[in-house]
Design a protein around this motif. Structure first.
Motif, PDB file in Angstrom:
ATOM      1  N   ILE A 179       0.981  -1.087  -0.021  1.00 18.00           N
ATOM      2  CA  ILE A 179       0.267   0.294   0.148  1.00 18.00           C
ATOM      3  C   ILE A 179       0.861   1.339   0.141  1.00 18.00           C
ATOM      4  O   ILE A 179       0.499   2.187  -0.792  1.00 18.00           O
ATOM      5  CB  ILE A 179      -0.935   0.013   1.326  1.00 18.00           C
ATOM      6  N   SER A 180       1.899   1.208   0.779  1.00 13.62           N
ATOM      7  CA  SER A 180       2.875   2.434   0.545  1.00 13.62           C
ATOM      8  C   SER A 180       3.484   2.536  -0.801  1.00 13.62           C
ATOM      9  O   SER A 180       3.710   3.601  -1.189  1.00 13.62           O
ATOM     10  CB  SER A 180       3.954   2.132   1.753  1.00 13.62           C
ATOM     11  N   ASP A 181       4.026   1.735  -1.404  1.00 16.67           N
ATOM     12  CA  ASP A 181       4.649   1.620  -2.526  1.00 16.67           C
ATOM     13  C   ASP A 181       3.411   1.967  -3.572  1.00 16.67           C
ATOM     14  O   ASP A 181       3.652   3.179  -4.448  1.00 16.67           O
ATOM     15  CB  ASP A 181       4.837   0.029  -2.920  1.00 16.67           C
ATOM     16  N   SER A 218       7.748  12.863   1.680  1.00 11.29           N
ATOM     17  CA  SER A 218       7.400  11.763   1.053  1.00 11.29           C
ATOM     18  C   SER A 218       7.491  10.309   1.865  1.00 11.29           C
ATOM     19  O   SER A 218       7.326   9.305   1.702  1.00 11.29           O
ATOM     20  CB  SER A 218       8.313  11.458   0.046  1.00 11.29           C
ATOM     21  N   LYS A 219       7.812  10.629   3.225  1.00 17.28           N
ATOM     22  CA  LYS A 219       7.839   9.589   4.240  1.00 17.28           C
ATOM     23  C   LYS A 219       6.901   9.603   5.232  1.00 17.28           C
ATOM     24  O   LYS A 219       6.805  10.702   5.955  1.00 17.28           O
ATOM     25  CB  LYS A 219       9.587   9.592   4.736  1.00 17.28           C
ATOM     26  N   GLY A 220       6.041   8.501   5.275  1.00 18.35           N
ATOM     27  CA  GLY A 220       4.814   8.716   6.479  1.00 18.35           C
ATOM     28  C   GLY A 220       3.846   9.517   5.904  1.00 18.35           C
ATOM     29  O   GLY A 220       3.000  10.011   6.909  1.00 18.35           O
ATOM     30  N   ARG A 221       3.665   9.504   4.512  1.00 21.37           N
ATOM     31  CA  ARG A 221       2.377  10.010   3.922  1.00 21.37           C
ATOM     32  C   ARG A 221       1.109   9.071   4.704  1.00 21.37           C
ATOM     33  O   ARG A 221       1.062   7.918   4.534  1.00 21.37           O
ATOM     34  CB  ARG A 221       2.314   9.813   2.494  1.00 21.37           C
ATOM     35  N   PRO A 222      -0.121   9.671   4.431  1.00 19.44           N
ATOM     36  CA  PRO A 222      -1.354   8.743   4.803  1.00 19.44           C
ATOM     37  C   PRO A 222      -1.613   8.056   3.616  1.00 19.44           C
ATOM     38  O   PRO A 222      -1.318   8.407   2.623  1.00 19.44           O
ATOM     39  CB  PRO A 222      -2.558  10.023   4.869  1.00 19.44           C
ATOM     40  N   HIS A 223      -1.923   6.589   3.930  1.00 21.86           N
ATOM     41  CA  HIS A 223      -2.170   5.709   3.013  1.00 21.86           C
ATOM     42  C   HIS A 223      -3.808   5.907   2.307  1.00 21.86           C
ATOM     43  O   HIS A 223      -4.249   6.234   3.273  1.00 21.86           O
ATOM     44  CB  HIS A 223      -2.033   4.367   3.512  1.00 21.86           C
ATOM     45  N   PRO A 224      -4.189   5.568   1.145  1.00 18.84           N
ATOM     46  CA  PRO A 224      -5.541   5.509   0.756  1.00 18.84           C
ATOM     47  C   PRO A 224      -6.201   4.377   1.599  1.00 18.84           C
ATOM     48  O   PRO A 224      -5.616   3.487   1.931  1.00 18.84           O
ATOM     49  CB  PRO A 224      -5.307   5.330  -0.725  1.00 18.84           C
TER      50      PRO A 224
HETATM   51  N1  PPS Z   1      10.824   8.207  11.610  1.00 16.16           N
HETATM   52  C1  PPS Z   1      10.173   8.035  10.572  1.00 16.16           C
HETATM   53  N2  PPS Z   1       9.560   9.060   9.884  1.00 16.16           N
HETATM   54  C2  PPS Z   1       8.855   8.715   8.564  1.00 16.16           C
HETATM   55  N3  PPS Z   1       8.643   7.620   7.995  1.00 16.16           N
HETATM   56  C3  PPS Z   1       9.194   6.629   8.804  1.00 16.16           C
HETATM   57  C4  PPS Z   1      10.111   6.689   9.931  1.00 16.16           C
HETATM   58  N4  PPS Z   1      10.387   5.514  10.227  1.00 16.16           N
HETATM   59  C5  PPS Z   1       9.853   4.617   9.365  1.00 16.16           C
HETATM   60  N5  PPS Z   1       9.132   5.480   8.338  1.00 16.16           N
HETATM   61  C6  PPS Z   1       8.451   4.778   7.298  1.00 16.16           C
HETATM   62  O1  PPS Z   1       9.418   4.734   6.172  1.00 16.16           O
HETATM   63  C7  PPS Z   1       8.590   4.630   4.799  1.00 16.16           C
HETATM   64  C8  PPS Z   1       9.444   5.157   3.703  1.00 16.16           C
HETATM   65  O2  PPS Z   1      10.416   4.697   3.639  1.00 16.16           O
HETATM   66  P1  PPS Z   1      10.490   3.954   2.052  1.00 16.16           P
HETATM   67  O3  PPS Z   1      11.186   2.493   2.171  1.00 16.16           O
HETATM   68  O4  PPS Z   1       9.654   4.463   1.067  1.00 16.16           O
HETATM   69  O5  PPS Z   1      12.061   4.731   1.827  1.00 16.16           O
HETATM   70  S1  PPS Z   1      12.953   4.283   0.726  1.00 16.16           S
HETATM   71  O6  PPS Z   1      12.242   4.005  -0.673  1.00 16.16           O
HETATM   72  O7  PPS Z   1      13.974   3.242   0.985  1.00 16.16           O
HETATM   73  O8  PPS Z   1      13.733   5.761   0.560  1.00 16.16           O
HETATM   74  C9  PPS Z   1       7.453   5.341   5.259  1.00 16.16           C
HETATM   75  O9  PPS Z   1       6.312   4.711   4.788  1.00 16.16           O
HETATM   76  P2  PPS Z   1       4.884   5.321   4.343  1.00 16.16           P
HETATM   77  O10 PPS Z   1       4.182   5.502   5.898  1.00 16.16           O
HETATM   78  O11 PPS Z   1       4.289   4.546   3.668  1.00 16.16           O
HETATM   79  O12 PPS Z   1       5.105   6.627   3.810  1.00 16.16           O
HETATM   80  C10 PPS Z   1       7.252   5.208   6.898  1.00 16.16           C
HETATM   81  O13 PPS Z   1       6.242   4.365   7.332  1.00 16.16           O
END
Ligand code: PPS
Length: 203
Positions: free
Chosen positions: A48-50, A165-171
């Protein structure tokens, strides 16, 4: 690869290494002493994150459900979709174990990286043979971001969270779709727990 001085460690990362067929052989031929760190999270959440990431670049993308299933009525999963395929961790690890023993790997839990960043970072430092310098004192939970952030990164006096782009809300995905994917991944997850000797608690 960045240059390093004697006593320093060179680190390099990309999410693609773990799932690239040719990567283990290439890395083995470059340096068979390489330590390998793999961050894994529940493959359903990962998919879902992807999808969320791709959707942010292409808003006309079909729905998650349309991409995840080959046939929605039979529940047949489309394993050729990379968001699904990447989460079959046991299959990728099998490929790496042809070249590297398990002792060369550290598997970091993506879930614990959020719930206990200092704990997971402690394991990383131990694995790399480093003194545990990064500890609880370096993190705080940022309520707005909903994730842990660094209190004072190296060379800066200001706190720092990961980018937008890290920790976005998921649909929102239909619970039945999630359940079917959980079922699909269960045997692969079990195999992965068995191979790594770690239960990641996804099932
Ligand atoms: N501290 C902190 N802050 C923000 N996000 C965090 C953190 N730790 C882990 N995560 C999780 O990291 C997910 C994004 O990592 P990615 O694997 O997409 O990164 S990368 O592609 O390797 O650059 C990202 O996934 P999504 O929530 O789907 O955006 C986060 O859940």
């Amino acid at each position: 690869m960045p240059r390093t001085l004697e006593g320093q460690i060179t680190m390099e990362k990309t999410p693609s290494y773990f799932v690239t067929k040719e990567a283990p052989k290439r890395i083995y031929n470059m340096s068979r002493d390489t330590k390998l760190i793999v961050v894994v999270r529940n493959p359903v959440t990962r998919a879902i994150s992807d999808y969320t990431q791709t959707l942010s670049k292409n808003p006309t993308l079909p729905s998650f459900q349309a991409l995840a299933f080959k046939n929605v009525s039979t529940g047949l999963i489309d394993t050729s979709w990379s968001a699904v395929r990447i989460g079959i961790y046991a299959k990728h690890l099998d490929n790496w174990l042809q070249y590297f023993p398990l002792s060369r790997f550290l598997f970091v839990s993506g879930e614990r990286l959020v719930s206990d960043p200092a704990g997971e970072m402690g394991r990383v430092q131990d694995f790399l043979g480093l003194q545990r310098l990064v500890t609880e004192t370096h993190f705080y939970f940022n309520e707005t971001k909903g994730f842990p952030c660094l209190k004072k990164p190296e060379g800066s006096g200001r706190p720092r969270c990961l980018g937008k782009s890290k920790g976005r809300p998921h649909p929102k995905i239909h619970p039945q779709v999630i359940q079917r994917l959980q079922e699909f991944y269960r045997p692969f997850n079990m195999k992965f727990y068995q191979m790594t000797g770690q239960d990641f608690g996804w099932d």
